[in-house]
Design a protein around this motif. Structure first.
Motif, short mmCIF file in Angstrom:
data_model
loop_
_atom_site.label_atom_id
_atom_site.label_comp_id
_atom_site.label_asym_id
_atom_site.label_seq_id
_atom_site.Cartn_x
_atom_site.Cartn_y
_atom_site.Cartn_z
N LEU A 124 0.83 -1.21 0.00
CA LEU A 124 0.00 0.00 0.00
C LEU A 124 0.87 1.26 0.00
CD1 LEU A 124 -2.74 -0.99 2.59
CD2 LEU A 124 -3.05 -0.70 0.13
N HIS A 125 1.89 1.27 0.83
CA HIS A 125 2.76 2.44 0.99
C HIS A 125 3.56 2.73 -0.28
CE1 HIS A 125 6.41 4.59 2.32
NE2 HIS A 125 5.60 5.14 3.22
N ASP A 126 4.11 1.70 -0.90
CA ASP A 126 5.03 1.90 -2.01
C ASP A 126 4.37 1.94 -3.38
OD1 ASP A 126 7.02 1.86 -0.10
OD2 ASP A 126 7.61 -0.21 -0.50
N ARG A 127 3.32 1.13 -3.58
CA ARG A 127 2.82 0.97 -4.94
C ARG A 127 1.35 1.31 -5.15
NH1 ARG A 127 6.05 -3.38 -3.95
NH2 ARG A 127 4.37 -4.85 -3.61
N ARG A 178 0.90 9.85 4.31
CA ARG A 178 1.25 11.21 4.73
C ARG A 178 2.56 11.31 5.52
NH1 ARG A 178 -4.61 12.00 6.48
NH2 ARG A 178 -5.61 12.49 4.53
N GLY A 179 3.66 11.00 4.87
CA GLY A 179 4.96 11.18 5.49
C GLY A 179 5.42 10.06 6.40
N VAL A 180 4.67 8.98 6.50
CA VAL A 180 5.09 7.84 7.33
C VAL A 180 6.21 7.13 6.60
CG1 VAL A 180 4.40 5.61 8.26
CG2 VAL A 180 2.83 7.54 8.38
N LYS A 181 7.32 6.96 7.27
CA LYS A 181 8.47 6.26 6.69
C LYS A 181 8.53 4.85 7.27
CE LYS A 181 13.41 7.12 5.93
NZ LYS A 181 13.77 6.18 5.06
N LEU A 182 8.53 3.86 6.41
CA LEU A 182 8.62 2.48 6.84
C LEU A 182 10.08 2.03 6.82
CD1 LEU A 182 5.63 0.88 4.87
CD2 LEU A 182 5.65 1.74 7.21
#
Length: 136
Positions: free
Chosen positions: A82-85, A92-96
């Motif tokens: 979800l975050h990457d693709r 909103r700026g969340v870094k995994l």
């Protein structure tokens, strides 16, 4: 209620729990029983296909706002997707943390002894996955 029980229902707000990696995460890292492989007619090409469908069902129950409850240091493979693709704008700026290229779990910063120069990334899926990489 469970994701299974939510099928066909809708709610204004939906909270998806256990969106972290690991044994009881979403998808679960608990290995399937070997007997299931003999009983099922066809192997799915997509990894975690059944849990992926269930995750989609749970997400689509929402009318207004969807919340993911996730340990940010150990997100599940679905969170990375979800975050990457799929929809990076919802984070909103969340870094995994970096993702393991072997198994898809999160990588965690580890230290070999007390020397910080010997730091490395190790897979949180250890001992099932033994991937490591040096810090850059």
């Amino acid at each position: 209620m469970t994701a299974h029980a939510s099928k066909g229902l809708q709610r204004d707000f939906v909270f998806l729990l256990c969106c972290s990696g690991g044994l009881k995460g979403f998808p679960s890292a608990i290995p399937e029983e070997p007997l299931l492989g003999l009983l099922l007619p066809e192997v799915e090409r997509m990894p975690h296909a059944e849990e992926r469908r269930l995750f989609y069902v749970a997400m689509t129950r929402c009318k207004k706002k969807l919340f993911f409850v996730v340990d940010q240091s150990r997100p599940s493979r679905f969170m990375y997707e979800l975050h990457d693709r799929i929809c990076p704008n919802i984070f909103r700026g969340v870094k995994l943390p970096p993702q393991c290229p072997n198994c898809g779990e999160a990588l965690r910063l580890r230290h070999a002894g007390s020397d910080p120069s010997r730091a490395f990334y190790g897979c949180t899926g250890f001992p099932n996955c033994r991937y490591t990489r040096p810090c850059k």
